[in-house]
Design an enzyme around this catalytic site. Structure first.
Site, PDB file in Angstrom:
ATOM      1  N   ASP A 184       0.914  -1.492  -0.313  1.00 53.98           N
ATOM      2  CA  ASP A 184       0.021   0.366  -0.194  1.00 53.98           C
ATOM      3  C   ASP A 184       1.136   1.079  -0.103  1.00 53.98           C
ATOM      4  O   ASP A 184       1.830   1.689   0.917  1.00 53.98           O
ATOM      5  CB  ASP A 184      -0.877   0.305   0.999  1.00 53.98           C
ATOM      6  N   HIS A 185       0.999   1.563  -1.922  1.00 52.23           N
ATOM      7  CA  HIS A 185       2.006   3.356  -1.404  1.00 52.23           C
ATOM      8  C   HIS A 185       2.145   4.196  -0.564  1.00 52.23           C
ATOM      9  O   HIS A 185       2.639   4.413  -0.137  1.00 52.23           O
ATOM     10  CB  HIS A 185       2.545   3.468  -2.606  1.00 52.23           C
ATOM     11  N   HIS A 247      -5.638   3.183   1.588  1.00 45.81           N
ATOM     12  CA  HIS A 247      -5.394   3.889   1.537  1.00 45.81           C
ATOM     13  C   HIS A 247      -5.496   4.232   2.745  1.00 45.81           C
ATOM     14  O   HIS A 247      -4.679   4.781   3.155  1.00 45.81           O
ATOM     15  CB  HIS A 247      -4.741   4.789   0.657  1.00 45.81           C
TER      16      HIS A 247
END
Ligand code: BG6
Length: 494
Positions: A184-185, A247
């Site tokens: 999950d950047h 996110h």
């Protein structure tokens, strides 16, 4: 070796990229790998292996070089640097569906010989994850007899609870959960990790961090971009799946969790998981009061006219997909009972800003006989991007002979202008290489968050119309209703 960004250097490893000609590879992975080489985050004996279909090795190398020039000109890839970097690149030809691709890959890794460690990065559409994992398993590339073998996948991890569970089951049938790194950047962004440091390295935070002092919390990601070239994915996803379930809910767990006993992957993820388990479940009849969905109409952003969502390439003219979503969560535990967490995200909004805003309760009594405004509730805003930093909104006396109150804004930037901040992909790939899973989502977290949003997806299943907002504005009146009882109402970034 410049150890600017890390405490631990990685062992030599083979970094295998599936989807080595794709957008993610070109825009994110290759630039991050170049920087990792530059600052010693990657062992000099490591190799980068691209699995590529229908292309010569020379053509692939040229594509990588052109990609670096186009997407990361700041890297400054002159001839010498390119020669050094390209010496690390190797191509293995093959199709993901063809079993011989994986045996060829195994042979290549064997020939490279320097290391038995391998990270397999799936920079490919999710429907290929299980195929790649099965192929690796059959070729003996998931066994960790001599070195480590780690599989990296990107969101979306499923499109709903059932598909997320099925994906986990299929992957776990060929590779152990501890070998899977779900990116999950947002968790790789330094400013997001910094939330934990602000919380747990400052003793002034903890006494205030609860229902006694906090009125509500808003976590937001607003973007000015539209859906660009991703209509096919986005039409089936929408903002709830694309941003909130992943996110934003991940950030909520960082804001709401209890202090872990240690800063390790298991301890941190266990605490995050407890937050998700305490999130109050939605009932079909409560969804409409707790959730807002809207879609962008035509508008103007940064002086340019922009198209309505339904006029974008590949979007159905009668599409009811939401490009804005907001959800009001309640966390049923001692710390957060009665404190709404409002998570919202939208495309084609007025500004690109990601923030966490902690709104404190109003002062209980106004002591000052003031002609100007009464003291406002304090707010602590963690600006995640751009201009990462913290803003504290306070009340102060106006200069002069009265006790009139003015608002004071105290700003603390996270880093100096010239300080280097590591990119999320550098941090996350380095963590995979060192085996640190703290910033990656575990399967139970992923499934729990799908379980939470599932009633919303069900309630929206047959949606055939949706409210609109003009692109480039915050014009979504339903947000005022959603935040009606929150001190200060809907907080749009300034
Ligand atoms: C991605 C979403 O995960 O995050 C995109 O799929 C979104 O729709 C992007 O634009 C936002 O990331 P960032 O880092 O630009 O805030």
């Amino acid at each position: 070796m410049d150890q600017r960004f890390c405490n631990e250097s990685a062992d030599p490893a083979n970094i295998v990229i599936f989807g080595a000609t794709g957008d993610l590879t070109m825009r994110k992975l290759m630039p991050a790998l170049v920087r990792m080489v530059d600052c010693g985050l990657m062992h000099p004996q490591s190799r980068i292996i691209g699995v590529v279909r229908d292309m010569s090795s020379a053509a692939w190398l040229q594509l990588v070089r052109d990609g670096l020039a186009e997407f990361s000109p700041e890297v400054g890839m002159d001839e010498d640097r390119w020669q050094a970097f390209s010496a690390l690149l190797k191509m293995v030809p093959g199709d993901l569906e063809d079993e011989t691709t994986y045996t060829r890959l195994a042979e290549s890794l064997e020939q490279l010989g320097d290391s038995k460690n391998a990270m397999f990065y799936c920079a490919i559409p999710p429907k290929w994850y299980r195929i790649a994992a099965r192929g690796l398993n059959k070729a003996g590339l998931t066994a960790q007899d001599e070195g480590y073998r780690r599989l990296v996948i990107e969101k979306p991890f499923g499109m709903d609870l059932d598909s997320a569970r099925e994906l986990s089951r299929e992957l776990q049938s060929v590779i152990d959960e501890s070998q899977i790194y779900r990116i999950d950047h947002y968790l790789g962004k330094e400013s997001v990790q910094n939330l934990l440091v602000y919380r747990f390295a400052n003793s002034i935070m903890e006494p205030l961090w609860n229902r006694n002092y906090i009125d509500h919390i808003q976590i937001s990601v607003s973007e000015t971009l539209g859906i660009e070239y991703r209509a096919k994915y986005y039409e089936n996803a929408g903002a709830l799946r694309d941003m909130i379930q992943s996110h934003l809910m991940q950030m909520m767990t960082l804001v709401a969790m209890e202090p872990p006993v240690e800063f390790t992957a298991h301890a941190v993820r266990d605490e995050k998981m407890k937050v998700l388990r305490a999130v109050r479940r939605f009932e079909p009849q409560t969804v409409s009061a707790q959730v807002v969905a809207a879609q962008y109409a035509a508008g103007r952003i940064d002086g340019e006219d922009t198209l309505a969502y339904v006029r974008e390439d590949g979007v159905a003219p009668d599409s009811a997909t939401e490009t804005f979503a907001a959800v009001r969560f309640q966390i049923d535990n001692w710390r957060w009972q009665g404190v709404p967490f409002i998570l919202w995200s939208g495309k084609r909004m007025e500004k690109k800003v990601s923030e966490v805003m902690i709104r404190f309760r109003k002062p209980p009594f106004n002591l000052f006989d003031t002609h100007a405004s009464a003291p406002a509730a304090n707010a602590l805003v963690f600006r995640l991007q751009p201009d990462a930093g913290v803003v504290l909104r306070m009340n102060a006396k106006q200069p002069g002979l009265t006790t009139d109150i003015q608002r004071l804004v105290m700003r603390a930037p996270y880093a100096d202008d010239d300080a280097e901040v590591a990119d999320a992909y550098e941090i996350l790939m380095h963590d995979v290489l060192t085996g640190d899973g703290t910033l990656f989502s575990r399967s139970d977290e992923v499934e729990e968050s799908w379980e939470i949003v599932e009633p919303i997806l069900q309630a929206w299943k047959d949606r055939f119309s949706i409210g609109r907002y003009r692109a480039g504005t915050w014009d979504i009146p339903a947000m005022d209703t959603l935040t009606r009882d929150c001190v200060g109402g809907w907080h749009t970034p300034s």
